[in-house]
Design a protein around this motif. Structure first.
Motif, PDB file in Angstrom:
ATOM      1  N   LEU A 178       0.834  -1.222  -0.005  1.00  0.00           N
ATOM      2  CA  LEU A 178      -0.003   0.001   0.029  1.00  0.00           C
ATOM      3  C   LEU A 178       0.875   1.286  -0.015  1.00  0.00           C
ATOM      4  O   LEU A 178       1.848   1.291   0.580  1.00  0.00           O
ATOM      5  N   ASP A 179       0.478   2.252  -0.881  1.00  0.00           N
ATOM      6  CA  ASP A 179       1.114   3.564  -0.700  1.00  0.00           C
ATOM      7  C   ASP A 179       2.544   3.627  -1.240  1.00  0.00           C
ATOM      8  O   ASP A 179       3.420   4.094  -0.664  1.00  0.00           O
ATOM      9  N   ALA A 180       2.732   2.414  -2.029  1.00  0.00           N
ATOM     10  CA  ALA A 180       4.123   2.078  -2.433  1.00  0.00           C
ATOM     11  C   ALA A 180       4.621   3.534  -3.541  1.00  0.00           C
ATOM     12  O   ALA A 180       3.607   3.879  -4.420  1.00  0.00           O
ATOM     13  N   LEU A 181       5.982   3.736  -3.565  1.00  0.00           N
ATOM     14  CA  LEU A 181       6.333   5.105  -4.477  1.00  0.00           C
ATOM     15  C   LEU A 181       7.469   4.548  -5.152  1.00  0.00           C
ATOM     16  O   LEU A 181       8.580   4.008  -4.473  1.00  0.00           O
ATOM     17  N   VAL A 182       7.722   5.009  -6.281  1.00  0.00           N
ATOM     18  CA  VAL A 182       8.896   4.769  -6.896  1.00  0.00           C
ATOM     19  C   VAL A 182       9.432   5.906  -7.863  1.00  0.00           C
ATOM     20  O   VAL A 182       8.631   7.036  -8.061  1.00  0.00           O
ATOM     21  N   PRO A 183      10.668   6.396  -8.170  1.00  0.00           N
ATOM     22  CA  PRO A 183      11.109   7.595  -8.980  1.00  0.00           C
ATOM     23  C   PRO A 183      10.413   7.588 -10.099  1.00  0.00           C
ATOM     24  O   PRO A 183      10.107   6.552 -10.858  1.00  0.00           O
ATOM     25  N   ALA A 184       9.974   8.748 -10.361  1.00  0.00           N
ATOM     26  CA  ALA A 184       9.208   9.076 -11.916  1.00  0.00           C
ATOM     27  C   ALA A 184      10.388   8.869 -13.058  1.00  0.00           C
ATOM     28  O   ALA A 184      10.004   8.439 -14.113  1.00  0.00           O
ATOM     29  N   ARG A 185      11.603   9.532 -12.877  1.00  0.00           N
ATOM     30  CA  ARG A 185      12.498   9.671 -13.661  1.00  0.00           C
ATOM     31  C   ARG A 185      13.921   9.388 -13.066  1.00  0.00           C
ATOM     32  O   ARG A 185      14.089   9.636 -11.721  1.00  0.00           O
ATOM     33  N   LEU A 186      14.869   8.848 -14.086  1.00  0.00           N
ATOM     34  CA  LEU A 186      16.253   8.839 -13.479  1.00  0.00           C
ATOM     35  C   LEU A 186      17.183   9.835 -13.966  1.00  0.00           C
ATOM     36  O   LEU A 186      17.102   9.734 -15.149  1.00  0.00           O
ATOM     37  N   ALA A 187      17.743  10.881 -13.322  1.00  0.00           N
ATOM     38  CA  ALA A 187      18.300  11.975 -13.940  1.00  0.00           C
ATOM     39  C   ALA A 187      19.825  11.345 -14.117  1.00  0.00           C
ATOM     40  O   ALA A 187      20.549  10.933 -13.148  1.00  0.00           O
ATOM     41  N   GLU A 188      20.549  11.520 -15.111  1.00  0.00           N
ATOM     42  CA  GLU A 188      21.959  11.096 -15.332  1.00  0.00           C
ATOM     43  C   GLU A 188      22.603  12.346 -14.935  1.00  0.00           C
ATOM     44  O   GLU A 188      22.932  13.554 -15.736  1.00  0.00           O
ATOM     45  N   GLU A 189      23.224  12.533 -13.595  1.00  0.00           N
ATOM     46  CA  GLU A 189      23.881  13.501 -13.174  1.00  0.00           C
ATOM     47  C   GLU A 189      25.533  13.485 -13.067  1.00  0.00           C
ATOM     48  O   GLU A 189      25.779  12.381 -13.166  1.00  0.00           O
ATOM     49  N   PRO A 190      26.268  14.563 -13.212  1.00  0.00           N
ATOM     50  CA  PRO A 190      27.714  14.301 -13.001  1.00  0.00           C
ATOM     51  C   PRO A 190      27.941  14.231 -11.705  1.00  0.00           C
ATOM     52  O   PRO A 190      27.406  14.779 -10.703  1.00  0.00           O
ATOM     53  N   GLN A 191      29.127  13.537 -11.408  1.00  0.00           N
ATOM     54  CA  GLN A 191      29.744  13.798  -9.666  1.00  0.00           C
ATOM     55  C   GLN A 191      31.097  14.063  -9.884  1.00  0.00           C
ATOM     56  O   GLN A 191      31.740  13.461 -10.516  1.00  0.00           O
ATOM     57  N   LEU A 192      31.437  15.234  -9.005  1.00  0.00           N
ATOM     58  CA  LEU A 192      32.947  15.341  -9.084  1.00  0.00           C
ATOM     59  C   LEU A 192      33.496  14.945  -7.781  1.00  0.00           C
ATOM     60  O   LEU A 192      32.947  15.018  -6.725  1.00  0.00           O
ATOM     61  N   THR A 193      34.542  14.549  -7.769  1.00  0.00           N
ATOM     62  CA  THR A 193      35.361  13.857  -6.485  1.00  0.00           C
ATOM     63  C   THR A 193      36.847  14.409  -6.399  1.00  0.00           C
ATOM     64  O   THR A 193      37.505  14.530  -7.458  1.00  0.00           O
ATOM     65  N   LEU A 194      37.316  14.773  -5.420  1.00  0.00           N
ATOM     66  CA  LEU A 194      38.817  15.218  -5.151  1.00  0.00           C
ATOM     67  C   LEU A 194      39.213  14.146  -4.459  1.00  0.00           C
ATOM     68  O   LEU A 194      38.816  13.376  -3.382  1.00  0.00           O
ATOM     69  N   VAL A 195      40.325  13.432  -4.990  1.00  0.00           N
ATOM     70  CA  VAL A 195      41.122  12.289  -4.606  1.00  0.00           C
ATOM     71  C   VAL A 195      42.350  12.454  -4.311  1.00  0.00           C
ATOM     72  O   VAL A 195      43.005  12.982  -5.094  1.00  0.00           O
ATOM     73  N   LEU A 196      42.874  12.236  -2.833  1.00  0.00           N
ATOM     74  CA  LEU A 196      44.206  12.523  -2.332  1.00  0.00           C
ATOM     75  C   LEU A 196      45.172  11.814  -3.258  1.00  0.00           C
ATOM     76  O   LEU A 196      44.822  10.509  -3.269  1.00  0.00           O
ATOM     77  N   ARG A 197      46.250  12.154  -3.460  1.00  0.00           N
ATOM     78  CA  ARG A 197      47.387  11.464  -4.192  1.00  0.00           C
ATOM     79  C   ARG A 197      48.491  11.130  -3.248  1.00  0.00           C
ATOM     80  O   ARG A 197      49.304  12.201  -2.779  1.00  0.00           O
ATOM     81  N   ALA A 198      48.589  10.107  -2.717  1.00  0.00           N
ATOM     82  CA  ALA A 198      49.587   9.643  -1.571  1.00  0.00           C
ATOM     83  C   ALA A 198      50.847   8.811  -2.233  1.00  0.00           C
ATOM     84  O   ALA A 198      51.533   8.170  -1.462  1.00  0.00           O
ATOM     85  N   GLU A 199      50.827   8.701  -3.595  1.00  0.00           N
ATOM     86  CA  GLU A 199      51.660   7.892  -4.391  1.00  0.00           C
ATOM     87  C   GLU A 199      53.435   8.185  -3.960  1.00  0.00           C
ATOM     88  O   GLU A 199      54.102   7.603  -4.503  1.00  0.00           O
ATOM     89  N   GLY A 200      53.451   9.496  -3.935  1.00  0.00           N
ATOM     90  CA  GLY A 200      54.902   9.741  -3.603  1.00  0.00           C
ATOM     91  C   GLY A 200      54.986  11.266  -4.399  1.00  0.00           C
ATOM     92  O   GLY A 200      54.000  12.007  -4.608  1.00  0.00           O
ATOM     93  N   PRO A 201      56.083  11.749  -4.809  1.00  0.00           N
ATOM     94  CA  PRO A 201      55.964  12.958  -5.621  1.00  0.00           C
ATOM     95  C   PRO A 201      55.208  13.087  -6.557  1.00  0.00           C
ATOM     96  O   PRO A 201      55.028  12.160  -7.290  1.00  0.00           O
ATOM     97  N   PRO A 202      54.836  14.370  -6.798  1.00  0.00           N
ATOM     98  CA  PRO A 202      54.086  14.581  -8.051  1.00  0.00           C
ATOM     99  C   PRO A 202      54.383  13.826  -9.442  1.00  0.00           C
ATOM    100  O   PRO A 202      53.639  13.364 -10.423  1.00  0.00           O
ATOM    101  N   ALA A 203      55.799  13.849  -9.488  1.00  0.00           N
ATOM    102  CA  ALA A 203      56.592  13.153 -10.645  1.00  0.00           C
ATOM    103  C   ALA A 203      56.081  11.743 -10.735  1.00  0.00           C
ATOM    104  O   ALA A 203      56.274  11.073 -11.749  1.00  0.00           O
ATOM    105  N   ASP A 204      55.978  11.180  -9.614  1.00  0.00           N
ATOM    106  CA  ASP A 204      55.752   9.719  -9.500  1.00  0.00           C
ATOM    107  C   ASP A 204      54.227   9.461  -9.477  1.00  0.00           C
ATOM    108  O   ASP A 204      53.956   8.369  -9.482  1.00  0.00           O
ATOM    109  N   ILE A 205      53.438  10.413  -9.351  1.00  0.00           N
ATOM    110  CA  ILE A 205      51.880  10.337  -9.199  1.00  0.00           C
ATOM    111  C   ILE A 205      51.589   9.677 -10.906  1.00  0.00           C
ATOM    112  O   ILE A 205      51.732  10.424 -11.860  1.00  0.00           O
ATOM    113  N   PRO A 206      50.973   8.742 -10.979  1.00  0.00           N
ATOM    114  CA  PRO A 206      50.504   8.209 -12.315  1.00  0.00           C
ATOM    115  C   PRO A 206      49.830   9.316 -12.854  1.00  0.00           C
ATOM    116  O   PRO A 206      48.837   9.746 -12.433  1.00  0.00           O
TER     117      PRO A 206
END
Length: 290
Positions: free
Chosen positions: A153-181
């Motif tokens: 009873l009273d079940a709901l579902v999304p009427a639409r699925l929006a394709e949204e962008p997602q931005l992420t900042l990822v810390l780089r711990a591999e070593g010096p920037p010259a060594d970061i792939p």
């Protein structure tokens, strides 16, 4: 209310099967999802093997302006292709407030991403990469018949699925920037010999998966374990901080607001099609700011 969305079918190996319509056949929601998946999957397959992945247009990452205490980096509108062949569009400028992001990080991970001159343009800096990925978001709610162990009873579902962008900042711990792939492009240049081009075509079938039963993409050099492996790199950001070289491990780096963070757009993978007709000259701008 939290809505659990099903995993995008495009992230798993797909069989190219079309729905076979016939008069009198009862159609279910699964049939319409399969219809969408077939056309989306064929398009993604074509785009991924014709164009590859990376930035198609726009998406320049801008460094914070002088005097900006929030240290706001902006990602300009644009479109990219992820490793599954899905289009990701940013229709308006997005921002990441580095000062707030920095304050939310734990001391340990920040310390692992510390780099010093001459490996960075600053005496001391925290280095992080900006990645762009696709995300489905529920839009609007509509009544439905519940399925599974739920109240019907009273079940709901999304009427639409929006394709949204997602931005992420990822810390780089591999070593010096010259060594970061950084991303590597193995495709032959336009001036390569016919044999080199043919060899590349014959050897370029790639699902991105280890084997047919694996639904997890193989990580590329520039990607970090535990992050979205379908995402694409946009820029590398160096954030100036102060931290003594002999500081104990529990000491937290402090933002150096006297200097502007640096955004390097030059290392990203991108898709360039010679002869593309724009109608007007592309907007000019530096690859590295400031």
């Amino acid at each position: 209310m939290s809505i659990l969305l099903a995993t995008d079918p495009l992230v798993a190996p797909l069989r190219p099967e079309r729905v076979n319509y016939a008069t009198g056949v009862l159609l279910q929601a699964e049939d319409f999802r399969d219809e969408q998946t077939y056309h989306r999957g064929r398009l993604a397959m074509a785009l991924r093997h014709i164009a590859g992945f990376g930035t198609i247009a726009g998406l320049r990452v801008r460094a914070p302006g002088a005097g900006d205490n929030e240290l706001e980096i902006k990602v300009e509108p644009g479109v990219a292709l992820d490793r599954y062949g899905r289009l990701i569009e940013i229709g308006e400028p997005y921002c990441i407030r580095l000062a707030r992001w920095f304050a939310a990080q734990e001391t340990g991970p920040l310390r692992t991403a510390i780099h010093r001159k001459p490996r960075t343009p600053f005496d001391v800096a925290v280095v992080a990469d900006v990645f762009l990925s696709a995300k489905d978001c529920a839009r609007g709610m509509t009544p439905s018949i519940a399925s599974g162990p739920f109240d019907a009873l009273d079940a709901l579902v999304p009427a639409r699925l929006a394709e949204e962008p997602q931005l992420t900042l990822v810390l780089r711990a591999e070593g010096p920037p010259a060594d970061i792939p950084t991303p590597e492009n193995h495709w032959p240049a336009a001036t390569a010999s016919r044999d080199d081009k043919l060899a590349a075509v014959l050897g370029s079938w790639d699902t991105g998966l280890t084997d047919a039963d694996d639904e997890e993409l193989d990580p590329l050099f520039e990607q970090v374990a535990g992050t979205d492996l379908s995402s694409v790199l946009l820029a590398r950001v160096a954030i100036p901080v102060t931290l003594a070289a002999n500081a104990p491990s529990e000491i937290r780096p402090v933002l150096d607001t006297a200097q502007r963070p640096r955004a390097d757009n030059s290392i990203r993978p991108f898709i360039f099609l010679p002869g593309k007709w724009l109608g007007r000259a592309p907007a000019a701008g530096p690859l590295v700011e400031p």
